[in-house]
Write a protein that holds these residues in place. Sequence first.
Motif, PDB file in Angstrom:
ATOM      1  N   MET A   1      49.390   4.180  -4.306  1.00  0.00           N
ATOM      2  CA  MET A   1      49.689   3.819  -5.691  1.00  0.00           C
ATOM      3  C   MET A   1      50.260   5.028  -6.428  1.00  0.00           C
ATOM      4  O   MET A   1      49.776   6.140  -6.247  1.00  0.00           O
ATOM      5  CB  MET A   1      48.410   3.352  -6.380  1.00  0.00           C
ATOM      6  CG  MET A   1      48.591   2.945  -7.803  1.00  0.00           C
ATOM      7  SD  MET A   1      47.220   1.942  -8.335  1.00  0.00           S
ATOM      8  CE  MET A   1      47.869   1.330  -9.864  1.00  0.00           C
ATOM      9  N   ASP A   2      51.257   4.792  -7.205  1.00  0.00           N
ATOM     10  CA  ASP A   2      51.847   5.876  -7.991  1.00  0.00           C
ATOM     11  C   ASP A   2      51.238   5.849  -9.395  1.00  0.00           C
ATOM     12  O   ASP A   2      51.643   5.085 -10.258  1.00  0.00           O
ATOM     13  CB  ASP A   2      53.365   5.705  -8.070  1.00  0.00           C
ATOM     14  CG  ASP A   2      54.027   6.901  -8.749  1.00  0.00           C
ATOM     15  OD1 ASP A   2      53.304   7.761  -9.298  1.00  0.00           O
ATOM     16  OD2 ASP A   2      55.269   6.959  -8.744  1.00  0.00           O
ATOM     17  N   TRP A   3      50.219   6.714  -9.612  1.00  0.00           N
ATOM     18  CA  TRP A   3      49.495   6.710 -10.884  1.00  0.00           C
ATOM     19  C   TRP A   3      50.386   7.117 -12.053  1.00  0.00           C
ATOM     20  O   TRP A   3      50.073   6.818 -13.201  1.00  0.00           O
ATOM     21  CB  TRP A   3      48.294   7.659 -10.794  1.00  0.00           C
ATOM     22  CG  TRP A   3      47.240   7.167  -9.851  1.00  0.00           C
ATOM     23  CD1 TRP A   3      47.000   7.611  -8.587  1.00  0.00           C
ATOM     24  CD2 TRP A   3      46.283   6.120 -10.082  1.00  0.00           C
ATOM     25  NE1 TRP A   3      45.965   6.917  -8.018  1.00  0.00           N
ATOM     26  CE2 TRP A   3      45.504   5.996  -8.912  1.00  0.00           C
ATOM     27  CE3 TRP A   3      46.008   5.289 -11.154  1.00  0.00           C
ATOM     28  CZ2 TRP A   3      44.473   5.065  -8.791  1.00  0.00           C
ATOM     29  CZ3 TRP A   3      44.979   4.363 -11.042  1.00  0.00           C
ATOM     30  CH2 TRP A   3      44.227   4.262  -9.874  1.00  0.00           C
ATOM     31  N   ARG A   4      51.501   7.796 -11.755  1.00  0.00           N
ATOM     32  CA  ARG A   4      52.396   8.208 -12.843  1.00  0.00           C
ATOM     33  C   ARG A   4      53.075   7.029 -13.513  1.00  0.00           C
ATOM     34  O   ARG A   4      53.567   7.147 -14.627  1.00  0.00           O
ATOM     35  CB  ARG A   4      53.457   9.173 -12.304  1.00  0.00           C
ATOM     36  CG  ARG A   4      52.887  10.500 -11.830  1.00  0.00           C
ATOM     37  CD  ARG A   4      53.930  11.314 -11.145  1.00  0.00           C
ATOM     38  NE  ARG A   4      54.474  10.563  -9.998  1.00  0.00           N
ATOM     39  CZ  ARG A   4      55.492  10.957  -9.261  1.00  0.00           C
ATOM     40  NH1 ARG A   4      56.099  12.079  -9.527  1.00  0.00           N
ATOM     41  NH2 ARG A   4      55.892  10.235  -8.247  1.00  0.00           N
ATOM     42  N   THR A   5      53.087   5.881 -12.822  1.00  0.00           N
ATOM     43  CA  THR A   5      53.735   4.708 -13.405  1.00  0.00           C
ATOM     44  C   THR A   5      52.751   3.835 -14.168  1.00  0.00           C
ATOM     45  O   THR A   5      53.136   2.812 -14.733  1.00  0.00           O
ATOM     46  CB  THR A   5      54.412   3.860 -12.308  1.00  0.00           C
ATOM     47  OG1 THR A   5      53.393   3.356 -11.426  1.00  0.00           O
ATOM     48  CG2 THR A   5      55.414   4.686 -11.524  1.00  0.00           C
ATOM     49  N   GLU A   6      51.464   4.207 -14.165  1.00  0.00           N
ATOM     50  CA  GLU A   6      50.441   3.408 -14.838  1.00  0.00           C
ATOM     51  C   GLU A   6      50.285   3.840 -16.299  1.00  0.00           C
ATOM     52  O   GLU A   6      50.054   5.026 -16.567  1.00  0.00           O
ATOM     53  CB  GLU A   6      49.099   3.562 -14.118  1.00  0.00           C
ATOM     54  CG  GLU A   6      49.096   2.997 -12.715  1.00  0.00           C
ATOM     55  CD  GLU A   6      49.355   1.500 -12.721  1.00  0.00           C
ATOM     56  OE1 GLU A   6      48.597   0.760 -13.364  1.00  0.00           O
ATOM     57  OE2 GLU A   6      50.349   1.071 -12.097  1.00  0.00           O
ATOM     58  N   PRO A   7      50.378   2.913 -17.250  1.00  0.00           N
ATOM     59  CA  PRO A   7      50.343   3.295 -18.666  1.00  0.00           C
ATOM     60  C   PRO A   7      49.016   3.892 -19.114  1.00  0.00           C
ATOM     61  O   PRO A   7      48.979   4.689 -20.051  1.00  0.00           O
ATOM     62  CB  PRO A   7      50.627   1.982 -19.400  1.00  0.00           C
ATOM     63  CG  PRO A   7      50.287   0.907 -18.431  1.00  0.00           C
ATOM     64  CD  PRO A   7      50.576   1.467 -17.064  1.00  0.00           C
ATOM     65  N   TYR A   8      47.898   3.537 -18.449  1.00  0.00           N
ATOM     66  CA  TYR A   8      46.596   4.033 -18.909  1.00  0.00           C
ATOM     67  C   TYR A   8      46.175   5.334 -18.230  1.00  0.00           C
ATOM     68  O   TYR A   8      45.229   5.989 -18.669  1.00  0.00           O
ATOM     69  CB  TYR A   8      45.522   2.960 -18.724  1.00  0.00           C
ATOM     70  CG  TYR A   8      45.816   1.735 -19.556  1.00  0.00           C
ATOM     71  CD1 TYR A   8      45.822   1.805 -20.943  1.00  0.00           C
ATOM     72  CD2 TYR A   8      46.131   0.532 -18.948  1.00  0.00           C
ATOM     73  CE1 TYR A   8      46.133   0.698 -21.706  1.00  0.00           C
ATOM     74  CE2 TYR A   8      46.432  -0.586 -19.703  1.00  0.00           C
ATOM     75  CZ  TYR A   8      46.440  -0.491 -21.089  1.00  0.00           C
ATOM     76  OH  TYR A   8      46.749  -1.584 -21.827  1.00  0.00           O
ATOM     77  N   THR A  12      53.097   7.579 -21.900  1.00  0.00           N
ATOM     78  CA  THR A  12      54.418   8.135 -22.164  1.00  0.00           C
ATOM     79  C   THR A  12      54.303   9.519 -22.802  1.00  0.00           C
ATOM     80  O   THR A  12      53.560   9.710 -23.749  1.00  0.00           O
ATOM     81  CB  THR A  12      55.193   7.205 -23.117  1.00  0.00           C
ATOM     82  OG1 THR A  12      55.245   5.915 -22.529  1.00  0.00           O
ATOM     83  CG2 THR A  12      56.603   7.726 -23.351  1.00  0.00           C
ATOM     84  N   GLY A  13      55.007  10.478 -22.256  1.00  0.00           N
ATOM     85  CA  GLY A  13      55.047  11.821 -22.834  1.00  0.00           C
ATOM     86  C   GLY A  13      53.987  12.761 -22.328  1.00  0.00           C
ATOM     87  O   GLY A  13      54.006  13.952 -22.637  1.00  0.00           O
ATOM     88  N   VAL A  14      53.005  12.261 -21.537  1.00  0.00           N
ATOM     89  CA  VAL A  14      51.907  13.130 -21.111  1.00  0.00           C
ATOM     90  C   VAL A  14      52.401  14.290 -20.250  1.00  0.00           C
ATOM     91  O   VAL A  14      51.814  15.381 -20.242  1.00  0.00           O
ATOM     92  CB  VAL A  14      50.820  12.317 -20.371  1.00  0.00           C
ATOM     93  CG1 VAL A  14      51.286  11.896 -18.983  1.00  0.00           C
ATOM     94  CG2 VAL A  14      49.538  13.111 -20.274  1.00  0.00           C
ATOM     95  N   GLU A  15      53.480  14.071 -19.510  1.00  0.00           N
ATOM     96  CA  GLU A  15      53.976  15.140 -18.651  1.00  0.00           C
ATOM     97  C   GLU A  15      54.561  16.300 -19.452  1.00  0.00           C
ATOM     98  O   GLU A  15      54.712  17.402 -18.928  1.00  0.00           O
ATOM     99  CB  GLU A  15      55.014  14.592 -17.672  1.00  0.00           C
ATOM    100  CG  GLU A  15      54.384  13.672 -16.641  1.00  0.00           C
ATOM    101  CD  GLU A  15      55.385  13.099 -15.662  1.00  0.00           C
ATOM    102  OE1 GLU A  15      56.550  13.521 -15.704  1.00  0.00           O
ATOM    103  OE2 GLU A  15      54.998  12.230 -14.876  1.00  0.00           O
TER     104      GLU A  15
END
Length: 73
Positions: A1-8, A12-15
């Motif tokens: 699973m790619d956790w970077r694509t999960e909104p929770y 957005t912008g956390v990186e």
Amino acid sequence: MDWRTEPYTSPTGVEQLQAYETFGHPIYLDPIMDGRIHWASTETSQEAAGHIEGALAAGVRAARRTLARASSP
Ligand SMILES: Cc1cc2nc3c(=O)[nH]c(=O)nc-3n(C[C@H](O)[C@H](O)[C@H](O)COP(=O)(O)OP(=O)(O)OC[C@H]3O[C@@H](n4cnc5c(N)ncnc54)[C@H](O)[C@@H]3O)c2cc1C
């Protein structure tokens, strides 16, 4: 699973977040409420804060301090 694509898990912008200056702050080493509450998240760790290793180190530290308090008269 790619956790970077999960909104929770990766909003957005956390990186782009760079405000990590409070990670490992010495204030987290001090328990509160007369020594009954210890902080033990990765953010409180003075080594590898923000990573799994930091969480483990903080957990070990808090557990040791809790046991030391429990065994003291
Ligand atoms: C998408 C993503 C990818 C990551 N990738 C990596 C990586 O590749 N390598 C790495 O080293 N680190 C990685 N990390 C960081 C790593 O996951 C964290 O540093 C680590 O999980 C933090 O552990 P913790 O125990 O401090 O906090 P957490 O794992 O967040 O644990 C806190 C726990 O407290 C519980 N909780 C919260 N509030 C309450 C409450 N009021 N009452 C009871 N329980 C509560 C939560 O449900 C949770 O189970 C990643 C993090 C994310 C989000």
